[in-house]
Design a protein around this motif. Structure first.
Motif, short mmCIF file in Angstrom:
data_model
loop_
_atom_site.label_atom_id
_atom_site.label_comp_id
_atom_site.label_asym_id
_atom_site.label_seq_id
_atom_site.Cartn_x
_atom_site.Cartn_y
_atom_site.Cartn_z
N TYR A 64 0.93 -1.14 -0.03
CA TYR A 64 -0.01 0.02 0.16
C TYR A 64 1.11 1.29 -0.06
O TYR A 64 1.77 1.43 0.92
CB TYR A 64 -0.91 0.18 1.17
N GLU A 65 0.75 2.14 -1.07
CA GLU A 65 1.42 3.47 -1.03
C GLU A 65 0.81 4.48 -0.38
O GLU A 65 -0.49 4.90 -0.68
CB GLU A 65 1.39 3.63 -2.70
N VAL A 66 1.52 5.01 0.75
CA VAL A 66 1.13 6.22 1.34
C VAL A 66 1.10 7.49 0.42
O VAL A 66 2.53 7.89 0.07
CB VAL A 66 1.72 6.27 2.69
N ASP A 67 -0.05 8.02 0.05
CA ASP A 67 -0.02 9.10 -0.84
C ASP A 67 0.36 10.42 -0.26
O ASP A 67 -0.29 11.43 -0.13
CB ASP A 67 -1.31 9.27 -1.59
N LEU A 68 1.57 10.47 0.13
CA LEU A 68 2.04 11.73 0.89
C LEU A 68 2.22 13.16 -0.02
O LEU A 68 1.94 14.05 0.40
CB LEU A 68 3.50 11.64 1.42
N TRP A 69 2.30 12.83 -1.35
CA TRP A 69 2.61 13.72 -2.22
C TRP A 69 1.54 14.03 -3.24
O TRP A 69 1.62 14.83 -4.15
CB TRP A 69 3.94 13.59 -3.09
N GLY A 70 0.54 13.34 -3.15
CA GLY A 70 -0.47 13.37 -3.91
C GLY A 70 -0.71 12.67 -5.24
O GLY A 70 -1.41 13.12 -6.23
N ARG A 71 0.29 11.62 -5.55
CA ARG A 71 0.53 11.23 -6.91
C ARG A 71 -0.60 10.36 -7.18
O ARG A 71 -1.12 10.54 -8.20
CB ARG A 71 2.12 10.19 -6.86
N VAL A 72 -1.12 9.38 -6.27
CA VAL A 72 -2.19 8.50 -6.75
C VAL A 72 -3.52 9.63 -6.83
O VAL A 72 -4.39 9.33 -7.49
CB VAL A 72 -2.49 7.57 -5.56
N ARG A 73 -3.59 10.62 -6.15
CA ARG A 73 -4.98 11.43 -6.02
C ARG A 73 -4.91 12.11 -7.49
O ARG A 73 -5.76 12.27 -7.99
CB ARG A 73 -4.91 12.41 -4.91
N SER A 74 -3.54 12.52 -7.85
CA SER A 74 -3.40 13.13 -9.06
C SER A 74 -3.99 12.36 -10.48
O SER A 74 -4.72 12.67 -11.15
CB SER A 74 -2.17 13.84 -9.58
N LEU A 75 -3.65 10.99 -10.32
CA LEU A 75 -3.95 10.00 -11.28
C LEU A 75 -5.41 9.89 -11.34
O LEU A 75 -6.22 9.73 -12.26
CB LEU A 75 -3.19 8.71 -10.88
N ALA B 180 -12.98 18.92 -24.92
CA ALA B 180 -11.78 19.55 -24.98
C ALA B 180 -11.04 20.29 -23.44
O ALA B 180 -9.69 19.83 -23.23
CB ALA B 180 -11.45 20.52 -25.88
N GLU B 181 -11.81 20.62 -22.73
CA GLU B 181 -11.34 21.36 -21.52
C GLU B 181 -11.14 20.22 -20.51
O GLU B 181 -10.16 20.30 -19.78
CB GLU B 181 -12.50 22.66 -20.77
N GLN B 182 -11.88 19.42 -20.56
CA GLN B 182 -11.91 17.88 -19.47
C GLN B 182 -10.54 17.37 -19.90
O GLN B 182 -9.76 17.04 -18.95
CB GLN B 182 -12.91 17.21 -19.46
N GLN B 183 -10.15 17.30 -21.24
CA GLN B 183 -8.80 16.58 -21.37
C GLN B 183 -7.82 17.62 -21.09
O GLN B 183 -6.87 16.99 -20.62
CB GLN B 183 -8.87 16.34 -22.86
N LEU B 184 -7.90 18.70 -21.21
CA LEU B 184 -6.96 19.61 -20.56
C LEU B 184 -6.60 19.67 -19.04
O LEU B 184 -5.71 19.68 -18.79
CB LEU B 184 -7.28 21.18 -21.07
N ILE B 185 -7.78 19.48 -18.25
CA ILE B 185 -7.65 19.31 -16.95
C ILE B 185 -7.06 17.80 -16.60
O ILE B 185 -6.37 18.20 -15.57
CB ILE B 185 -9.23 19.23 -16.43
N ALA B 186 -7.27 16.83 -17.27
CA ALA B 186 -6.61 15.55 -17.08
C ALA B 186 -5.20 15.72 -17.54
O ALA B 186 -4.24 15.22 -16.58
CB ALA B 186 -7.14 14.59 -18.23
N ALA B 187 -4.91 16.52 -18.22
CA ALA B 187 -3.29 16.82 -18.80
C ALA B 187 -2.67 17.38 -17.45
O ALA B 187 -1.61 17.11 -17.20
CB ALA B 187 -3.17 17.36 -20.03
N ASN B 188 -3.35 18.51 -16.81
CA ASN B 188 -2.81 19.21 -15.80
C ASN B 188 -2.79 18.32 -14.57
O ASN B 188 -1.83 18.48 -13.98
CB ASN B 188 -3.82 20.41 -15.68
N ALA B 189 -3.58 17.29 -14.36
CA ALA B 189 -3.71 16.52 -13.13
C ALA B 189 -2.52 15.44 -13.25
O ALA B 189 -1.57 15.35 -12.31
CB ALA B 189 -4.51 15.69 -13.06
N ASN B 190 -2.19 15.23 -14.55
CA ASN B 190 -0.98 14.20 -14.83
C ASN B 190 0.26 14.88 -14.43
O ASN B 190 1.37 14.15 -14.12
CB ASN B 190 -0.92 13.76 -16.19
N ILE B 191 0.53 16.18 -14.49
CA ILE B 191 1.59 16.84 -13.87
C ILE B 191 1.99 16.91 -12.70
O ILE B 191 2.97 16.63 -12.14
CB ILE B 191 1.62 18.29 -14.40
N GLY B 192 0.90 16.91 -11.83
CA GLY B 192 0.88 16.49 -10.35
C GLY B 192 1.58 15.07 -10.01
O GLY B 192 2.35 14.89 -9.12
#
Length: 482
Positions: A150-161, A304-316
């Protein structure tokens, strides 16, 4: 380093053990929630400014267009298309069209992907048991709950995904809405095109009959030496011209029916076939003054905006990969050297593992660059979607501003040509006018009647283009109009 610890405890009955076992999942899940960060490392999202003008050109150029129209996106499609036969065909297409069905199934796939991403935010609990026996060592039996990796999501990686998966789900839902609006517009276009071809067929048939009767008269006059061979051949040419138009209209009507049947997903019922009753095919208009903000109601722009939001979250998620990862593995249960005493001794293991990236040959850095570049691509695609939507609306409004006046002028021309043909035919019959005047009047009337049908069809198709360009009006398949 892994830490294993077996601790003796007072005798524990089976009911007590089961109660303790039931409390452990809650405790482990709570621990994960406390350790996990609430925020992510994704950049703050701001919607890009729309690279278009604040208002559409020619939005109020047509005085014939009322200023009290209703935006299609604010009402269901049933309120926009009020032809009973067309409404039934649209309903059939929403139920049977395979492309729309694929779009709806894509939503199920995206929804399942969100479920998978969310599952990674919580530990996985398994019931595990084992029987260990080695030469020279005592036998050990174990049973209990186990948490693995179990990965403890300290930096929000899993939450970003998860955020990216949620945005992709929203994008897929908007794609389905866009597909439905496009399908509705395509069915309406095919329906009216078929009605227009039927009108052209009727005009060609009427003209062919009229010219055939005229040819019989000219043949009789030629046989009696009253008219010349050139007049006879000219009339034969006009008859064949009308026959060509009649056959072409038959072919085009059949092609339109094939297209309509593909859209509705089945054969076209005979009672559903459109007729050229143009007065019954009027479609509502839209307001004359429209700000460009109405483009935000279009599902393809929202997609198109939702795809942009998804790409922004992947940066996190890419940024979080630079930081240490804490993975927990552990179990809680009982262990005993004999099966009879399995529930008499409690045992637990707790194995935290910390991974700190030191050298990865630039993998994390390049992955971040990829995510940022994909975000920039998504931004450009969103801006292009807005620009394309703006052009769609501008083109539709430009057509609306001119087609009403064009229809009025074309109707006046057709009325004048009909009167001209009536008079020239009367004068020719009485020997006052030449056959050339009568033949020219026939040709001009036929061309004008064909042009009138085409302008009427273009006006209807323009209203459909306005419907689609402004985001349509959509409801779930099978949902009645409100």
């Amino acid at each position: 380093m892994p830490m294993n610890h077996f601790r003796k405890s007072p005798a524990m009955s089976r009911p007590a053990f089961l109660r303790a076992l039931a409390l452990r999942p809650t405790a482990i899940a709570a621990l994960g929630c406390l350790l996990a960060a609430c925020n992510t490392m994704a950049p703050h999202y701001d919607r890009p400014a729309a690279p278009v003008a604040a208002a559409f050109p020619m939005a109020a150029a047509s005085a014939a267009a009322p200023s009290t129209g209703v935006l299609p996106a604010t009402q269901p499609w049933q309120a926009y298309f009020k032809d009973a036969r067309l409404d039934q065909l649209i309903s059939a297409s929403l139920a049977n069209n395979r492309d729309l069905r694929v779009s709806m199934l894509n939503i199920e796939v995206a929804r399942a992907q969100v479920g998978l991403s969310r599952a990674n935010e919580f530990p996985t609990l398994d019931v595990a048991g084992s029987h260990t026996r080695e030469t020279g060592l005592p036998t050990v039996d174990t049973v209990g709950l186990a948490v693995a990796g179990y990965e403890v999501d300290l930096w929000g990686r899993v939450r970003s995904l998860t955020d990216a998966a949620l945005a992709q789900l929203a994008s897929t839902e908007e794609a389905r809405k866009a597909a439905q609006i496009s399908l509705i517009a395509s069915v309406a276009n095919a329906y009216y095109a078929m009605a227009g071809d039927q009108a052209l067929l009727d005009v060609a048939k009427q003209t062919l009959d009229t010219r055939t009767d005229t040819l019989k008269l000219f043949q009789l006059r030629f046989d009696n030496g009253v008219t010349s061979s050139i007049d006879l051949q000219s009339n034969k040419s006009l008859v064949e011209t009308a026959r060509v138009a009649y056959v072409a209209a038959q072919r085009q009507r059949a092609l339109d029916q094939n297209a309509l049947e593909l859209l509705i997903g089945g054969p076209l019922p005979a009672q559903m076939a459109p007729t050229p009753a143009w007065a019954d095919m009027a479609l509502p208009d839209v307001p004359t003054a429209l700000p460009s903000e109405v483009l935000l109601a279009r599902p393809d722009v929202r997609q198109a905006e939702q795809q942009l939001i998804a790409a922004n979250a992947n940066i996190g998620a890419a940024r979080a990969a630079f930081f240490p990862t804490i993975t927990l593995t552990g179990s809680y249960g009982t262990a005993s050297p004999s099966l009879s005493g399995l529930f008499d001794h409690a045992a637990w293991t707790f194995i935290p593992q910390v991974t700190l990236p030191i050298f990865d040959a630039g993998r994390n850095r390049n992955n971040l660059h990829v995510s940022e570049a994909q975000r920039d691509i998504a931004t450009a695609q969103y801006e292009k979607a807005v620009q394309s939507a703006f052009r769609d609306v501008a083109d539709a409004l430009a057509g609306r501003a001119t087609l009403v006046d064009q229809l009025s002028a074309q109707q006046a021309e057709t009325d004048a040509e009909a009167e001209r043909f009536k008079l020239s035919n009367l004068l020719f019959t009485n020997g006052v006018a030449s056959s050339l005047d009568q033949l020219d009047a026939q040709r001009s009337l036929f061309a004008s009647q064909q042009a009138l049908v085409e302008v009427k069809l273009a006006l209807l198709q323009n209203r459909i283009a306005v419907y689609r360009a402004l985001g349509g009006g959509w409801t779930e398949p099978g949902t009645p109009a409100s």
